[in-house]
Scaffold this motif. Sequence first.
Motif, PDB file in Angstrom:
ATOM      1  N   THR A  22     -54.532  57.989 -68.418  1.00 57.74           N
ATOM      2  CA  THR A  22     -53.827  57.085 -67.510  1.00 57.74           C
ATOM      3  C   THR A  22     -52.352  57.007 -67.889  1.00 57.74           C
ATOM      4  N   HIS A  23     -52.099  56.864 -69.180  1.00 54.66           N
ATOM      5  CA  HIS A  23     -50.719  56.794 -69.666  1.00 54.66           C
ATOM      6  C   HIS A  23     -49.961  58.075 -69.328  1.00 54.66           C
ATOM      7  N   ARG A  24     -50.619  59.217 -69.490  1.00 51.05           N
ATOM      8  CA  ARG A  24     -49.991  60.496 -69.169  1.00 51.05           C
ATOM      9  C   ARG A  24     -49.632  60.563 -67.683  1.00 51.05           C
ATOM     10  N   LEU A  25     -50.552  60.130 -66.829  1.00 51.19           N
ATOM     11  CA  LEU A  25     -50.322  60.196 -65.380  1.00 51.19           C
ATOM     12  C   LEU A  25     -49.196  59.259 -64.948  1.00 51.19           C
ATOM     13  N   TYR A  26     -49.137  58.076 -65.524  1.00 50.97           N
ATOM     14  CA  TYR A  26     -48.009  57.188 -65.239  1.00 50.97           C
ATOM     15  C   TYR A  26     -46.698  57.847 -65.674  1.00 50.97           C
ATOM     16  N   GLY A  27     -46.743  58.590 -66.768  1.00 46.86           N
ATOM     17  CA  GLY A  27     -45.555  59.296 -67.221  1.00 46.86           C
ATOM     18  C   GLY A  27     -45.129  60.383 -66.243  1.00 46.86           C
ATOM     19  N   VAL A  28     -46.099  61.112 -65.684  1.00 48.32           N
ATOM     20  CA  VAL A  28     -45.794  62.134 -64.682  1.00 48.32           C
ATOM     21  C   VAL A  28     -45.141  61.490 -63.461  1.00 48.32           C
ATOM     22  N   LEU A  29     -45.727  60.383 -63.016  1.00 46.05           N
ATOM     23  CA  LEU A  29     -45.180  59.685 -61.849  1.00 46.05           C
ATOM     24  C   LEU A  29     -43.783  59.143 -62.145  1.00 46.05           C
ATOM     25  N   ASN A  30     -43.594  58.614 -63.331  1.00 45.81           N
ATOM     26  CA  ASN A  30     -42.289  58.069 -63.698  1.00 45.81           C
ATOM     27  C   ASN A  30     -41.212  59.159 -63.685  1.00 45.81           C
ATOM     28  N   LYS A  31     -41.550  60.341 -64.208  1.00 44.93           N
ATOM     29  CA  LYS A  31     -40.592  61.454 -64.199  1.00 44.93           C
ATOM     30  C   LYS A  31     -40.306  61.909 -62.772  1.00 44.93           C
ATOM     31  N   ARG A  32     -41.338  61.942 -61.955  1.00 44.93           N
ATOM     32  CA  ARG A  32     -41.155  62.365 -60.571  1.00 44.93           C
ATOM     33  C   ARG A  32     -40.210  61.428 -59.816  1.00 44.93           C
ATOM     34  N   LEU A  33     -40.281  60.151 -60.135  1.00 44.87           N
ATOM     35  CA  LEU A  33     -39.486  59.152 -59.426  1.00 44.87           C
ATOM     36  C   LEU A  33     -38.061  59.019 -59.975  1.00 44.87           C
ATOM     37  N   GLU A  34     -37.721  59.788 -60.977  1.00 49.98           N
ATOM     38  CA  GLU A  34     -36.348  59.758 -61.504  1.00 49.98           C
ATOM     39  C   GLU A  34     -35.383  60.204 -60.399  1.00 49.98           C
ATOM     40  N   GLY A  35     -34.503  59.296 -59.992  1.00 49.84           N
ATOM     41  CA  GLY A  35     -33.534  59.625 -58.950  1.00 49.84           C
ATOM     42  C   GLY A  35     -34.106  59.670 -57.552  1.00 49.84           C
ATOM     43  N   ARG A  36     -35.358  59.227 -57.387  1.00 54.60           N
ATOM     44  CA  ARG A  36     -36.001  59.224 -56.076  1.00 54.60           C
ATOM     45  C   ARG A  36     -36.512  57.826 -55.745  1.00 54.60           C
ATOM     46  N   ASP A  37     -36.457  57.479 -54.459  1.00 54.04           N
ATOM     47  CA  ASP A  37     -37.040  56.211 -54.024  1.00 54.04           C
ATOM     48  C   ASP A  37     -38.541  56.340 -53.802  1.00 54.04           C
ATOM     49  N   TYR A  38     -38.967  57.532 -53.374  1.00 56.07           N
ATOM     50  CA  TYR A  38     -40.377  57.770 -53.056  1.00 56.07           C
ATOM     51  C   TYR A  38     -40.797  59.112 -53.637  1.00 56.07           C
ATOM     52  N   VAL A  39     -42.100  59.363 -53.681  1.00 57.47           N
ATOM     53  CA  VAL A  39     -42.593  60.496 -54.467  1.00 57.47           C
ATOM     54  C   VAL A  39     -42.378  61.850 -53.811  1.00 57.47           C
ATOM     55  N   ALA A  40     -42.275  61.904 -52.473  1.00 49.86           N
ATOM     56  CA  ALA A  40     -42.234  63.207 -51.821  1.00 49.86           C
ATOM     57  C   ALA A  40     -41.360  63.178 -50.576  1.00 49.86           C
ATOM     58  N   ALA A  41     -40.789  64.330 -50.247  1.00 52.96           N
ATOM     59  CA  ALA A  41     -40.127  64.570 -48.965  1.00 52.96           C
ATOM     60  C   ALA A  41     -38.886  63.725 -48.735  1.00 52.96           C
ATOM     61  N   GLY A  42     -38.440  62.997 -49.756  1.00 49.85           N
ATOM     62  CA  GLY A  42     -37.264  62.165 -49.605  1.00 49.85           C
ATOM     63  C   GLY A  42     -37.463  60.968 -48.718  1.00 49.85           C
ATOM     64  N   GLU A  43     -38.715  60.583 -48.517  1.00 53.74           N
ATOM     65  CA  GLU A  43     -39.018  59.450 -47.641  1.00 53.74           C
ATOM     66  C   GLU A  43     -40.375  58.854 -48.000  1.00 53.74           C
ATOM     67  N   TYR A  44     -40.651  57.705 -47.440  1.00 51.14           N
ATOM     68  CA  TYR A  44     -41.935  57.011 -47.640  1.00 51.14           C
ATOM     69  C   TYR A  44     -43.018  57.751 -46.858  1.00 51.14           C
TER      70      TYR A  44
END
Length: 237
Positions: free
Chosen positions: A143-165
């Motif tokens: 779980t901690h690893r996955l939160y870390g992946v998500l946290n890195k993905r969201l660096e400089g982004r508002d949402y996880v994909a496609a530049g939008e919600y």
Amino acid sequence: MSVTQTKPIELYYWPTPNGWKISIMLEELGVPYEVKLINIGKGDQFAPEFLAFSPNNRMPAIIDPEGPDGQPITVFESGAILQYLGRKFGKFYPADERKRVETEEWLMWQMGGFGPMLGQNHHFRIYAPEKIPYAMDRYLNETHRLYGVLNKRLEGRDYVAAGEYTIADMAMIGWAQGWERQGMDLEEFPNVKAWKARIEARPAFARGLSVGSEERAKSALQDDKDAQKVLFGQRAR
């Protein structure tokens, strides 16, 4: 693309992270829908009439009376439902192929990891009658690893994909509501914390999360041994 829904979509649902994916999406779309509660602690998911269109005995599922060519369609599995609704209404699921692929990557990431692994974390930390250190550590660490992946993905982004919600965010946000139960500290993941607050500020999110909240409050699964027998340890029937 503009599609008008005249008959309510039937949402077979219980207020859990997987159920919330679809109630949030329907609220975001602003289309009419009717909730059919599937009390998973009482075994409603095993009723023959439900299994007829949700053969994995899992909610959520939908029946859209205005499916392709105007004919009804049933859809089970939360990710498939999100994709279907996104395609039908042309919202939250980009038509541009690169953006769509990116959205699907993160949707599948949620369905394959940030969901199943968090669920196992919940199970061994909260519900397992025997506290097994190896299992608890295994899923806590994942779980901690996955939160870390998500946290890195969201660096400089508002949402996880496609530049939008998108539907990818909707798929994840319900699971992120349980961070404390999962043994996480959001201060370690500031980008996730900011993303979570950003989505929670959306009125449609709040409405979607509230669907069935009174029933959820009545269901003390952690203390209901009969419900746990229904949910855990099922074999092929």
